[in-house]
Write a protein that holds these residues in place. Structure first.
Motif, PDB file in Angstrom:
ATOM      1  N   ASN A   6      -3.018  -6.851  -5.631  1.00 35.66           N
ATOM      2  CA  ASN A   6      -2.293  -6.665  -6.884  1.00 35.66           C
ATOM      3  C   ASN A   6      -3.163  -5.849  -7.836  1.00 35.66           C
ATOM      4  O   ASN A   6      -4.212  -6.311  -8.297  1.00 35.66           O
ATOM      5  CB  ASN A   6      -1.944  -8.022  -7.493  1.00 35.66           C
ATOM      6  CG  ASN A   6      -0.724  -7.947  -8.373  1.00 35.66           C
ATOM      7  OD1 ASN A   6      -0.194  -6.874  -8.628  1.00 35.66           O
ATOM      8  ND2 ASN A   6      -0.269  -9.087  -8.851  1.00 35.66           N
ATOM      9  N   ALA A   7      -2.742  -4.635  -8.131  1.00 36.17           N
ATOM     10  CA  ALA A   7      -3.585  -3.696  -8.875  1.00 36.17           C
ATOM     11  C   ALA A   7      -3.925  -4.176 -10.276  1.00 36.17           C
ATOM     12  O   ALA A   7      -4.995  -3.853 -10.806  1.00 36.17           O
ATOM     13  CB  ALA A   7      -2.899  -2.329  -8.943  1.00 36.17           C
TER      14      ALA A   7
ATOM     15  N   PRO B  73       4.699   6.379  -3.957  1.00 37.86           N
ATOM     16  CA  PRO B  73       5.756   5.670  -4.681  1.00 37.86           C
ATOM     17  C   PRO B  73       7.102   6.376  -4.526  1.00 37.86           C
ATOM     18  O   PRO B  73       7.164   7.601  -4.357  1.00 37.86           O
ATOM     19  CB  PRO B  73       5.271   5.700  -6.137  1.00 37.86           C
ATOM     20  CG  PRO B  73       4.322   6.848  -6.206  1.00 37.86           C
ATOM     21  CD  PRO B  73       3.687   6.947  -4.861  1.00 37.86           C
TER      22      PRO B  73
ATOM     23  N   TYR C 106       1.764   2.091  -3.483  1.00 35.70           N
ATOM     24  CA  TYR C 106       0.655   2.669  -4.235  1.00 35.70           C
ATOM     25  C   TYR C 106       0.401   4.127  -3.843  1.00 35.70           C
ATOM     26  O   TYR C 106       0.187   4.992  -4.698  1.00 35.70           O
ATOM     27  CB  TYR C 106      -0.620   1.861  -4.000  1.00 35.70           C
ATOM     28  CG  TYR C 106      -0.612   0.467  -4.576  1.00 35.70           C
ATOM     29  CD1 TYR C 106       0.215   0.134  -5.642  1.00 35.70           C
ATOM     30  CD2 TYR C 106      -1.443  -0.525  -4.064  1.00 35.70           C
ATOM     31  CE1 TYR C 106       0.219  -1.134  -6.187  1.00 35.70           C
ATOM     32  CE2 TYR C 106      -1.460  -1.804  -4.599  1.00 35.70           C
ATOM     33  CZ  TYR C 106      -0.623  -2.110  -5.659  1.00 35.70           C
ATOM     34  OH  TYR C 106      -0.629  -3.363  -6.185  1.00 35.70           O
TER      35      TYR C 106
ATOM     36  N   SER D 253       2.657  -3.260 -11.300  1.00 36.26           N
ATOM     37  CA  SER D 253       1.882  -4.396 -10.779  1.00 36.26           C
ATOM     38  C   SER D 253       1.864  -5.453 -11.870  1.00 36.26           C
ATOM     39  O   SER D 253       1.316  -5.232 -12.948  1.00 36.26           O
ATOM     40  CB  SER D 253       0.462  -3.959 -10.421  1.00 36.26           C
ATOM     41  OG  SER D 253      -0.326  -5.071 -10.073  1.00 36.26           O
TER      42      SER D 253
ATOM     43  N   PHE E 225      -3.630   4.742 -11.681  1.00 35.82           N
ATOM     44  CA  PHE E 225      -4.257   3.910 -10.664  1.00 35.82           C
ATOM     45  C   PHE E 225      -4.216   4.645  -9.328  1.00 35.82           C
ATOM     46  O   PHE E 225      -3.163   5.118  -8.909  1.00 35.82           O
ATOM     47  CB  PHE E 225      -3.529   2.568 -10.551  1.00 35.82           C
ATOM     48  CG  PHE E 225      -4.042   1.686  -9.447  1.00 35.82           C
ATOM     49  CD1 PHE E 225      -5.189   0.942  -9.620  1.00 35.82           C
ATOM     50  CD2 PHE E 225      -3.381   1.615  -8.231  1.00 35.82           C
ATOM     51  CE1 PHE E 225      -5.667   0.140  -8.603  1.00 35.82           C
ATOM     52  CE2 PHE E 225      -3.837   0.811  -7.216  1.00 35.82           C
ATOM     53  CZ  PHE E 225      -4.989   0.059  -7.401  1.00 35.82           C
TER      54      PHE E 225
ATOM     55  N   ILE F  81       1.615   2.054 -12.187  1.00 37.90           N
ATOM     56  CA  ILE F  81       0.727   2.699 -11.227  1.00 37.90           C
ATOM     57  C   ILE F  81       0.604   4.199 -11.488  1.00 37.90           C
ATOM     58  O   ILE F  81      -0.465   4.792 -11.326  1.00 37.90           O
ATOM     59  CB  ILE F  81       1.220   2.451  -9.785  1.00 37.90           C
ATOM     60  CG1 ILE F  81       1.283   0.954  -9.506  1.00 37.90           C
ATOM     61  CG2 ILE F  81       0.329   3.149  -8.773  1.00 37.90           C
ATOM     62  CD1 ILE F  81      -0.044   0.258  -9.643  1.00 37.90           C
TER      63      ILE F  81
ATOM     64  N   VAL G  54       0.834  -1.199   0.000  1.00 37.42           N
ATOM     65  CA  VAL G  54       0.000   0.000   0.000  1.00 37.42           C
ATOM     66  C   VAL G  54       0.870   1.251   0.000  1.00 37.42           C
ATOM     67  O   VAL G  54       0.544   2.258  -0.642  1.00 37.42           O
ATOM     68  CB  VAL G  54      -0.956  -0.008   1.205  1.00 37.42           C
ATOM     69  CG1 VAL G  54      -1.705   1.318   1.311  1.00 37.42           C
ATOM     70  CG2 VAL G  54      -1.942  -1.159   1.088  1.00 37.42           C
TER      71      VAL G  54
ATOM     72  N   TRP H 147      -5.089   4.314  -5.335  1.00 34.45           N
ATOM     73  CA  TRP H 147      -5.447   3.460  -4.204  1.00 34.45           C
ATOM     74  C   TRP H 147      -5.995   4.361  -3.106  1.00 34.45           C
ATOM     75  O   TRP H 147      -5.356   5.319  -2.699  1.00 34.45           O
ATOM     76  CB  TRP H 147      -4.226   2.703  -3.710  1.00 34.45           C
ATOM     77  CG  TRP H 147      -4.527   1.708  -2.628  1.00 34.45           C
ATOM     78  CD1 TRP H 147      -4.565   1.938  -1.294  1.00 34.45           C
ATOM     79  CD2 TRP H 147      -4.860   0.329  -2.804  1.00 34.45           C
ATOM     80  NE1 TRP H 147      -4.897   0.786  -0.611  1.00 34.45           N
ATOM     81  CE2 TRP H 147      -5.085  -0.221  -1.516  1.00 34.45           C
ATOM     82  CE3 TRP H 147      -4.993  -0.498  -3.923  1.00 34.45           C
ATOM     83  CZ2 TRP H 147      -5.420  -1.561  -1.324  1.00 34.45           C
ATOM     84  CZ3 TRP H 147      -5.335  -1.828  -3.727  1.00 34.45           C
ATOM     85  CH2 TRP H 147      -5.542  -2.345  -2.447  1.00 34.45           C
TER      86      TRP H 147
END
Length: 356
Positions: free
Chosen positions: A292-293, A166, A163, A174, A335, A219, A160, A337
């Motif tokens: 896992n995205a 970074p 995500y 991912s 992406f 990501i 996490v 999260w």
């Protein structure tokens, strides 16, 4: 008029009353109610109004009083009346709710409305109303899986963290494979969608082979690097890693989130990883592939392109996948999260842990 009743009819009210009386589409009950008020406004006595509309004295008084309190709107709206069927006693409702949370006495895993109605002695519709009112859905069940990884919390926070925050001058990928994607051709052509009927497709099919999609989701920008291969052994995985190595700029380090599939931990894969120091693998906890995205991308592709597709060969299937990848990469979305590791751990703490 009865003592205590006083009616004032304005010119606008008189126009509205006459329109109700003259309208051929007005319900008859609205017509004679409007006539009562119109005759009252013309100073007719109660007996004359009774003869004109053919109603009793109490009916005339009732609608005069209704008009006095509510105006013309009260003439065109009936008051709600209690149901002729008395409501079920609270004891019956409590019994239904209590039984719903227990195992049925007959050979079944859960209650149905008809079975509950038979056991309690009420109608199935009453059972459904009780269940709906209490938010109970005994016909539904949600599956869950709690990871038994002893390092679950540490791995969760690590993934996490990648995500949400970074590392600088790095790419977070991912990576996973969607194996055994079937090239299915239907035995008969389906019918198109039309008004009142959904599109159709046969339940039986002809299987024309399979392919495996290796994919790496970036990501930060949402782009996906994907390659279709016939198998999903460590040899194919290393070939895909080499493809990603060529795609990513040489001045950036690469952090990879991937699951615990044996191929990802093969000795030759670990040897490849040792020869490429800018790569770092971050494994998700066991039984936690939802971390896992890229799984979200696989799910979206399956729904939009694979499940209802018709593929007469593996080549057709791979061409469809490659086209989908190209369209996705033409307009990618980063992406995002949203759940923190702390929130996820707090939710897992509420899950029941079965005794061993």
């Amino acid at each position: 008029m009865r003592k205590g009743i006083s009616i004032t009819v304005t010119p606008a009210d008189r126009v509205r009353l006459q329109s109700i009386i003259r309208d051929r589409n007005s319900p008859q009950k609205h017509v004679w109610r409007a006539r009562i008020i119109a005759l009252t406004a013309d100073d007719n006595r109660t007996t004359a109004i009774m003869r004109a509309v053919g109603k009793g004295k109490t009916v005339v008084w009732r609608w005069q009083e209704r008009f006095m309190h509510e105006g013309i709107a009260g003439l065109t709206r009936d008051k709600t009346r209690p149901s002729r069927i008395p409501p079920l006693p609270a004891e019956t409702v409590d019994r239904v709710i209590a039984l719903t949370n227990q195992t049925p006495p007959h050979e079944a895993t859960h209650w149905t409305a008809s079975a509950m109605a038979k056991a309690v002695g009420i109608s199935p519709s009453s059972v459904r109303r009780m269940w709906k009112g209490h938010g109970l859905q005994p016909h539904r069940v949600r599956a869950f899986k709690i990871s038994n990884d002893p390092k679950f919390a540490d791995k969760l926070k690590e993934v996490v963290g990648l995500y949400v925050d970074p590392p600088a001058h790095a790419v977070v990928l991912s990576i996973d494979e969607k194996s055994q994607i079937q090239a299915l051709d239907r035995t008969q052509p389906g019918l198109p969608m039309k008004k009142g009927r959904c599109a159709t497709m046969t339940h039986d099919y002809k299987r024309n082979g399979t392919t495996t999609l290796f994919a790496a989701l970036d990501i930060l920008d949402g782009k996906v690097i994907g390659r279709c291969m016939q198998r999903h052994r460590h040899q194919e995985f290393i070939r895909f890693l080499n493809t990603v190595e060529r795609e990513v700029a040489a001045d950036k380090s690469i952090h990879v989130v991937l699951d615990n599939y044996a191929t990802h931990k093969h000795p030759k894969v670990l040897a490849w990883l040792a020869r490429h120091p800018r790569w770092t693998f971050h494994f998700t906890p066991t039984s936690a592939s939802w971390l896992n995205a890229v799984e979200n991308f696989f799910s979206k592709m399956t729904r939009q392109r694979i499940r209802r597709g018709v593929f007469r060969s593996v080549v057709d299937l791979q061409a469809a996948i490659n086209t989908y990848l190209a369209e996705h990469n033409a307009n990618p979305k980063p992406f995002v999260w949203t759940k923190s590791a702390k929130a996820i751990l707090a939710k897992l703490d509420r899950c029941p842990v079965p005794s061993v």
